[in-house]
Design a protein around this motif. Sequence first.
Motif, PDB file in Angstrom:
ATOM      1  N   LEU A 266      11.025   4.072  -2.561  1.00 36.91           N
ATOM      2  CA  LEU A 266      10.596   2.681  -2.660  1.00 36.91           C
ATOM      3  C   LEU A 266      11.706   1.728  -2.184  1.00 36.91           C
ATOM      4  CD1 LEU A 266       8.770   2.658  -6.123  1.00 36.91           C
ATOM      5  CD2 LEU A 266       7.722   2.450  -3.858  1.00 36.91           C
ATOM      6  N   ALA A 267      12.944   2.071  -2.464  1.00 39.44           N
ATOM      7  CA  ALA A 267      14.061   1.235  -2.038  1.00 39.44           C
ATOM      8  C   ALA A 267      14.269   1.291  -0.541  1.00 39.44           C
ATOM      9  CB  ALA A 267      15.352   1.664  -2.751  1.00 39.44           C
TER      10      ALA A 267
ATOM     11  N   TRP B  60       0.813  -1.227   0.000  1.00 35.12           N
ATOM     12  CA  TRP B  60       0.000   0.000   0.000  1.00 35.12           C
ATOM     13  C   TRP B  60       0.840   1.269   0.000  1.00 35.12           C
ATOM     14  CZ3 TRP B  60      -4.665   0.112  -1.619  1.00 35.12           C
ATOM     15  CH2 TRP B  60      -5.497  -1.005  -1.464  1.00 35.12           C
ATOM     16  N   SER B  61       1.932   1.277   0.760  1.00 35.63           N
ATOM     17  CA  SER B  61       2.750   2.490   0.817  1.00 35.63           C
ATOM     18  C   SER B  61       3.342   2.817  -0.551  1.00 35.63           C
ATOM     19  CB  SER B  61       3.857   2.329   1.858  1.00 35.63           C
ATOM     20  OG  SER B  61       4.696   1.221   1.540  1.00 35.63           O
ATOM     21  N   ALA B  62       3.781   1.782  -1.266  1.00 38.96           N
ATOM     22  CA  ALA B  62       4.334   2.005  -2.596  1.00 38.96           C
ATOM     23  C   ALA B  62       3.255   2.486  -3.567  1.00 38.96           C
ATOM     24  CB  ALA B  62       4.969   0.717  -3.120  1.00 38.96           C
ATOM     25  N   LEU B  63       2.064   1.917  -3.459  1.00 45.64           N
ATOM     26  CA  LEU B  63       0.980   2.335  -4.344  1.00 45.64           C
ATOM     27  C   LEU B  63       0.581   3.786  -4.098  1.00 45.64           C
ATOM     28  CD1 LEU B  63      -1.245  -0.883  -4.308  1.00 45.64           C
ATOM     29  CD2 LEU B  63       0.259  -0.082  -6.129  1.00 45.64           C
ATOM     30  N   VAL B  64       0.559   4.183  -2.829  1.00 38.93           N
ATOM     31  CA  VAL B  64       0.246   5.583  -2.504  1.00 38.93           C
ATOM     32  C   VAL B  64       1.299   6.512  -3.096  1.00 38.93           C
ATOM     33  CG1 VAL B  64       0.084   7.250  -0.618  1.00 38.93           C
ATOM     34  CG2 VAL B  64      -1.095   5.052  -0.443  1.00 38.93           C
ATOM     35  N   LEU B  65       2.562   6.107  -3.006  1.00 36.52           N
ATOM     36  CA  LEU B  65       3.642   6.911  -3.593  1.00 36.52           C
ATOM     37  C   LEU B  65       3.468   7.054  -5.108  1.00 36.52           C
ATOM     38  CD1 LEU B  65       6.992   5.800  -1.880  1.00 36.52           C
ATOM     39  CD2 LEU B  65       6.045   8.114  -1.983  1.00 36.52           C
ATOM     40  N   ILE B  66       3.095   5.973  -5.768  1.00 32.23           N
ATOM     41  CA  ILE B  66       2.952   6.016  -7.222  1.00 32.23           C
ATOM     42  C   ILE B  66       1.763   6.875  -7.629  1.00 32.23           C
ATOM     43  CG2 ILE B  66       2.450   4.602  -9.265  1.00 32.23           C
ATOM     44  CD1 ILE B  66       4.114   2.361  -7.854  1.00 32.23           C
ATOM     45  N   VAL B  67       0.667   6.776  -6.891  1.00 30.70           N
ATOM     46  CA  VAL B  67      -0.485   7.644  -7.171  1.00 30.70           C
ATOM     47  C   VAL B  67      -0.100   9.109  -6.993  1.00 30.70           C
ATOM     48  CG1 VAL B  67      -2.782   8.323  -6.379  1.00 30.70           C
ATOM     49  CG2 VAL B  67      -2.212   5.893  -6.603  1.00 30.70           C
ATOM     50  N   ALA B  68       0.622   9.409  -5.907  1.00 36.97           N
ATOM     51  CA  ALA B  68       1.065  10.783  -5.668  1.00 36.97           C
ATOM     52  C   ALA B  68       1.999  11.256  -6.785  1.00 36.97           C
ATOM     53  CB  ALA B  68       1.773  10.871  -4.313  1.00 36.97           C
TER      54      ALA B  68
ATOM     55  N   GLY C 128      15.682   0.516 -11.929  1.00 33.70           N
ATOM     56  CA  GLY C 128      14.482  -0.010 -12.564  1.00 33.70           C
ATOM     57  C   GLY C 128      13.231   0.730 -12.114  1.00 33.70           C
ATOM     58  N   SER C 129      13.124   0.981 -10.812  1.00 35.49           N
ATOM     59  CA  SER C 129      11.973   1.731 -10.308  1.00 35.49           C
ATOM     60  C   SER C 129      11.944   3.140 -10.885  1.00 35.49           C
ATOM     61  CB  SER C 129      12.014   1.799  -8.780  1.00 35.49           C
ATOM     62  OG  SER C 129      11.862   0.509  -8.217  1.00 35.49           O
ATOM     63  N   TRP C 130      13.131   3.741 -11.049  1.00 33.31           N
ATOM     64  CA  TRP C 130      13.208   5.081 -11.641  1.00 33.31           C
ATOM     65  C   TRP C 130      12.691   5.067 -13.080  1.00 33.31           C
ATOM     66  CZ3 TRP C 130      18.299   7.831 -13.414  1.00 33.31           C
ATOM     67  CH2 TRP C 130      18.014   9.168 -13.739  1.00 33.31           C
TER      68      TRP C 130
END
Length: 331
Positions: free
Chosen positions: A329-330, A88-96, A181-183
């Motif tokens: 994320l890392a 969830w924390s990663a998904l919130v970051l991506i939405v933001a 990769g995330s970048w």
Amino acid sequence: MRAAVPGLLAAAAAVALSYLLHRLLPAVPVLTAAVVLGLLAANLPGAAARAAGSWKPGLALAARKLLRLGIVLLGLKVSLVDIADLGWSALVLIVALVLAAFAGTYGICRLFRLPGDEPVLIAAGFSICGVSAIGAMAAVRRTRTEDTVVPIALVTLCGTLAIAALPAAGGLLNLPPGVFGSWAGASVHDVGQVVATAQTAGTAALAAAVVVKLARVVLLAPMTAAAGLLARRADAAQGPGAGKRPPLVPLFVLGFLALILVRTWGVLPEAVLDAAAVLQELLFAAALFALGAGVRVRALFASGVRAVAAALASWVLISGLGLAVAVLLAG
């Protein structure tokens, strides 16, 4: 349909030539080659007359229908299970990230005084999923096909630049494969461009990039729905004479969502998914050639310099936001 045959055959020939160019020059993506071939067809003597004449019905069909079919097939690349594994924390970051990238790019485009729907289309393409997002946003805003050409050219240009620029920057910053990769997944536009960028750092980088990118792709549906709601409200404010109301969510976006569910259920074999991915790229290449074939260079120069400057500024912004998200994320 008979009138569309010459234009569709021209698009098919351009797709074949785009793949040939990619084979000869692997650094040139297929979709970039298709756009360039379309621009040449629109502006070289002889070909330009055909693009504006006998090819026009078929090219119009390709630019509209084939692009939307490609967006539908994009759903087969997205598994909700893989995205949920991010947490969830990663998904919130991506939405933001997507919201900040959209707002920032829109503001930059307005600052550069880009005309019409270009600011919102460029913002959608840069922040969500490139050409697919531009096509979906244009549908709910009822944007003319010819007005999507500049945003599509810019998102293709910057995504192609990222294939070379991000690996070089990642090496200078000494980023671990997972962070790089995330970048790439957080900041590069189209899925194919993300893969081409991330694979330079190995399989770990590619795996991280794809899942982050697909989390952005899922946001195509809610962002399109929000744009459709705003368009409906604007039409309602104009009164009953405003004409037919735009769709809240276009039918092809619903097809995109349906195929996400199909992919998530895991009912299709890998061979079918691979074939669908190839077909999607073929459809996009044909559509991009058709869109490029509608561009007259002289007309493009009217806002071209400002548009390119706005796109590059937006690209820098999104790359910075994407790197920040990758580091978080890392951590």
